[in-house]
Design a protein around this motif. Structure first.
Motif, PDB file in Angstrom:
ATOM      1  N   MET A 117       0.828  -1.214   0.000  1.00 34.10           N
ATOM      2  CA  MET A 117       0.000   0.000   0.000  1.00 34.10           C
ATOM      3  C   MET A 117       0.859   1.259   0.000  1.00 34.10           C
ATOM      4  O   MET A 117       0.523   2.256  -0.640  1.00 34.10           O
ATOM      5  CB  MET A 117      -0.938   0.002   1.213  1.00 34.10           C
ATOM      6  CG  MET A 117      -2.203  -0.801   1.009  1.00 34.10           C
ATOM      7  SD  MET A 117      -3.474  -0.325   2.192  1.00 34.10           S
ATOM      8  CE  MET A 117      -4.847  -1.338   1.586  1.00 34.10           C
ATOM      9  N   GLU A 118       1.966   1.212   0.732  1.00 40.37           N
ATOM     10  CA  GLU A 118       2.856   2.378   0.767  1.00 40.37           C
ATOM     11  C   GLU A 118       3.464   2.656  -0.606  1.00 40.37           C
ATOM     12  O   GLU A 118       3.709   3.810  -0.968  1.00 40.37           O
ATOM     13  CB  GLU A 118       3.957   2.158   1.809  1.00 40.37           C
ATOM     14  CG  GLU A 118       3.435   2.227   3.241  1.00 40.37           C
ATOM     15  CD  GLU A 118       4.497   1.913   4.265  1.00 40.37           C
ATOM     16  OE1 GLU A 118       5.479   1.199   3.919  1.00 40.37           O
ATOM     17  OE2 GLU A 118       4.361   2.359   5.424  1.00 40.37           O
ATOM     18  N   THR A 176      -8.617  -3.340   6.225  1.00 37.04           N
ATOM     19  CA  THR A 176      -8.148  -2.790   4.959  1.00 37.04           C
ATOM     20  C   THR A 176      -8.325  -1.283   4.936  1.00 37.04           C
ATOM     21  O   THR A 176      -7.441  -0.537   4.490  1.00 37.04           O
ATOM     22  CB  THR A 176      -8.908  -3.426   3.780  1.00 37.04           C
ATOM     23  OG1 THR A 176      -8.707  -4.832   3.789  1.00 37.04           O
ATOM     24  CG2 THR A 176      -8.414  -2.866   2.459  1.00 37.04           C
ATOM     25  N   THR A 177      -9.461  -0.806   5.448  1.00 43.35           N
ATOM     26  CA  THR A 177      -9.690   0.639   5.492  1.00 43.35           C
ATOM     27  C   THR A 177      -8.683   1.322   6.394  1.00 43.35           C
ATOM     28  O   THR A 177      -8.189   2.415   6.085  1.00 43.35           O
ATOM     29  CB  THR A 177     -11.120   0.933   5.972  1.00 43.35           C
ATOM     30  OG1 THR A 177     -12.058   0.252   5.123  1.00 43.35           O
ATOM     31  CG2 THR A 177     -11.415   2.429   5.916  1.00 43.35           C
ATOM     32  N   MET A 178      -8.336   0.690   7.522  1.00 43.24           N
ATOM     33  CA  MET A 178      -7.323   1.277   8.398  1.00 43.24           C
ATOM     34  C   MET A 178      -5.958   1.330   7.711  1.00 43.24           C
ATOM     35  O   MET A 178      -5.192   2.282   7.900  1.00 43.24           O
ATOM     36  CB  MET A 178      -7.211   0.475   9.700  1.00 43.24           C
ATOM     37  CG  MET A 178      -8.449   0.524  10.578  1.00 43.24           C
ATOM     38  SD  MET A 178      -9.098   2.188  10.845  1.00 43.24           S
ATOM     39  CE  MET A 178     -10.615   2.125   9.890  1.00 43.24           C
ATOM     40  N   THR A 197      -1.580   4.527   5.497  1.00 45.30           N
ATOM     41  CA  THR A 197      -0.614   4.813   4.429  1.00 45.30           C
ATOM     42  C   THR A 197      -0.960   6.070   3.639  1.00 45.30           C
ATOM     43  O   THR A 197      -0.089   6.622   2.965  1.00 45.30           O
ATOM     44  CB  THR A 197      -0.534   3.631   3.452  1.00 45.30           C
ATOM     45  OG1 THR A 197      -1.832   3.404   2.873  1.00 45.30           O
ATOM     46  CG2 THR A 197      -0.080   2.369   4.177  1.00 45.30           C
ATOM     47  N   GLY A 198      -2.229   6.499   3.694  1.00 49.88           N
ATOM     48  CA  GLY A 198      -2.632   7.675   2.929  1.00 49.88           C
ATOM     49  C   GLY A 198      -2.694   7.440   1.434  1.00 49.88           C
ATOM     50  O   GLY A 198      -2.639   8.383   0.644  1.00 49.88           O
ATOM     51  N   VAL A 199      -2.820   6.188   1.005  1.00 53.07           N
ATOM     52  CA  VAL A 199      -2.863   5.878  -0.425  1.00 53.07           C
ATOM     53  C   VAL A 199      -4.214   6.293  -1.009  1.00 53.07           C
ATOM     54  O   VAL A 199      -5.248   6.243  -0.336  1.00 53.07           O
ATOM     55  CB  VAL A 199      -2.614   4.361  -0.641  1.00 53.07           C
ATOM     56  CG1 VAL A 199      -3.724   3.516  -0.010  1.00 53.07           C
ATOM     57  CG2 VAL A 199      -2.456   4.027  -2.115  1.00 53.07           C
ATOM     58  N   VAL A 253      -4.108  12.140  -0.607  1.00 52.77           N
ATOM     59  CA  VAL A 253      -5.042  12.344   0.509  1.00 52.77           C
ATOM     60  C   VAL A 253      -4.374  12.142   1.872  1.00 52.77           C
ATOM     61  O   VAL A 253      -5.053  12.115   2.898  1.00 52.77           O
ATOM     62  CB  VAL A 253      -6.252  11.387   0.380  1.00 52.77           C
ATOM     63  CG1 VAL A 253      -7.030  11.677  -0.883  1.00 52.77           C
ATOM     64  CG2 VAL A 253      -5.792   9.921   0.409  1.00 52.77           C
ATOM     65  N   LYS A 254      -3.048  12.023   1.873  1.00 48.91           N
ATOM     66  CA  LYS A 254      -2.353  11.682   3.111  1.00 48.91           C
ATOM     67  C   LYS A 254      -2.614  12.687   4.223  1.00 48.91           C
ATOM     68  O   LYS A 254      -2.805  12.318   5.391  1.00 48.91           O
ATOM     69  CB  LYS A 254      -0.850  11.571   2.853  1.00 48.91           C
ATOM     70  CG  LYS A 254      -0.096  10.865   3.965  1.00 48.91           C
ATOM     71  CD  LYS A 254       1.239  10.345   3.471  1.00 48.91           C
ATOM     72  CE  LYS A 254       1.837   9.385   4.490  1.00 48.91           C
ATOM     73  NZ  LYS A 254       3.044   8.720   3.993  1.00 48.91           N
TER      74      LYS A 254
END
Length: 404
Positions: free
Chosen positions: A298-299, A312-314, A319-321, A373-374
């Motif tokens: 994700m990062e 998954t949402t967390m 990661t702010g992806v 969106v991070k």
């Protein structure tokens, strides 16, 4: 050292166990923790070092009744379901008698899985009251629950409220109140006698002792922008993966990228094979079952496409992806969470009509062109595991608990 007995049962996916494991990772620094796990085990799933794990004979939801009004359970055993239940109940009581914990934590119960798990947890809670009433009883609860439309919701809520008031000392609510409050899911919050504490969201840590596979090294070092696609445990989400694969040839003509798909370790073999064979037609797709390095993926990813489960949402928030989320479950839990975060500008929701390959490809390209969106994600409290450990230290040291 104080002792904690943590009960966790995943009936369908792995979400409950993932969240529990993260909490235990922090509890084990100050407490002797025993995890009682009653669901399907997954090879390679990391339990923190020093934590005793007891596996009850596994039970799970019958896949044929997942969306039925009358869900039923099956046992991973040659024994009958009733025989397995009796074995589990006796094992659980024996574990409690031997460990004599200072604290018992039940994951989700009694807000979720009450009908399915009362056969063993009610006898356990009664044993606590009769033999060691000093044991603190705690419920560990995710952010959204009880969204199923019961015939008489008020009666259902009243029963849960009475049950908590009878047995529980503390409710740990793993949500950020800026996003979702307990009373939105449970209207009788003010009638609870036990203390309610918001912990913030529980976000996963990066695995500490897991070796990175050659496949992970290859995908994480690939120079092309990554579109990451995942569906949690894999019992749900086939239609999303199928739609992404069918959108792949359209995307290949529009932008340089690599689509990394994880189907989940619990996806049935025949469905995995169907997706694998379909993906074999396209050079821009790599498909695997499972990785211990999902956060690292994700990062690296330019875009995450996934279901909308809690963990998954967390990971998305941590990661702010950029993220597209397809809420798959019909009881609205995932949809409520995703729609709230969409309103905040953190992610976008994929609706069923968006699964058309051309439409999905367009949505993917548009999302890749949007601003990061991070900074929005950083406004949310993701320290739920750390806060949980602090609250339990206070509880077991008999200090006043400060509500979040």
């Amino acid at each position: 050292m104080k002792k904690i007995l943590f009960y966790c049962q995943n009936l369908l996916g792995l979400g409950h166990l993932v969240r529990t494991t993260e909490i235990i990772r922090h509890l084990s620094k100050d407490f002797k923790v025993c995890l009682v796990q009653g669901g399907t085990t997954v090879q390679g799933f990391e339990i923190p070092q020093g934590v005793e794990t007891i596996h009850l004979p596994a039970i799970q939801l019958d896949p044929k009744t997942i969306w039925s009004e009358n869900r039923s359970m099956i046992a991973d055993s040659s024994l009958t379901l009733e025989e397995v239940k009796e074995i589990r109940k006796n094992m659980l009581l024996k574990v409690f008698d031997v460990i004599q914990p200072d604290c018992l934590i039940t994951e989700g119960f009694p807000f979720s899985k009450k009908q399915s798990l009362s056969f063993e947890l009610v006898p356990l809670l009664d044993r606590v009251k009769t033999t060691k009433p000093s044991t603190k009883v705690v419920c560990s609860l995710r952010d959204i629950f009880m969204v199923k439309q019961f015939e008489d919701r008020s009666k259902e809520e009243a029963e849960r409220c009475d049950f908590l008031n009878q047995y529980y000392d503390l409710l740990l609510y793993h949500s950020d109140p800026k996003v979702h409050r307990l009373e939105e899911s449970f209207s009788m919050t003010e009638k609870l006698n036990c203390q309610v504490c918001y912990t913030g969201y529980v976000a996963q840590s990066i695995p500490e002792n897991t070796e990175i596979s050659d496949q992970d090294i290859a995908s994480l070092s690939n120079k092309n922008p990554m579109i990451l696609v995942s569906v949690g445990g894999g019992k749900l989400g086939y239609e999303l993966l199928d739609a992404v694969i069918k959108a792949a040839p359209i995307l290949e003509k529009q932008l340089p990228h690599k689509i990394q798909i994880f189907t989940g370790p619990l996806m049935p073999d025949e469905k995995f094979l169907q997706l694998y064979n379909l993906a074999a037609n396209y050079s821009n797709i790599n498909i695997r079952r499972f990785t211990t390095q999902l956060i690292a993926h994700m990062e690296k990813a330019s875009l995450s496409i996934s279901l909308g489960g809690y963990n998954t949402t967390m990971n998305v928030l941590k990661t702010g992806v950029r993220s597209l989320i397809y809420p798959s479950n019909k009881d609205r839990e995932q949809a409520i969470r995703a729609e709230k975060l969409e309103e905040m500008g953190i992610l976008e929701v994929i609706r069923p009509e968006d699964l058309n390959p051309a439409r999905l490809a367009e949505k993917i390209v548009n999302s890749l062109n949007k601003k990061p969106v991070k900074s929005l994600c950083q406004t949310l409290n993701l320290q739920g595991a750390e806060k949980t450990a602090q609250l339990l230290r206070n509880l077991l040291e008999l200090k006043l608990i400060e509500a979040a």
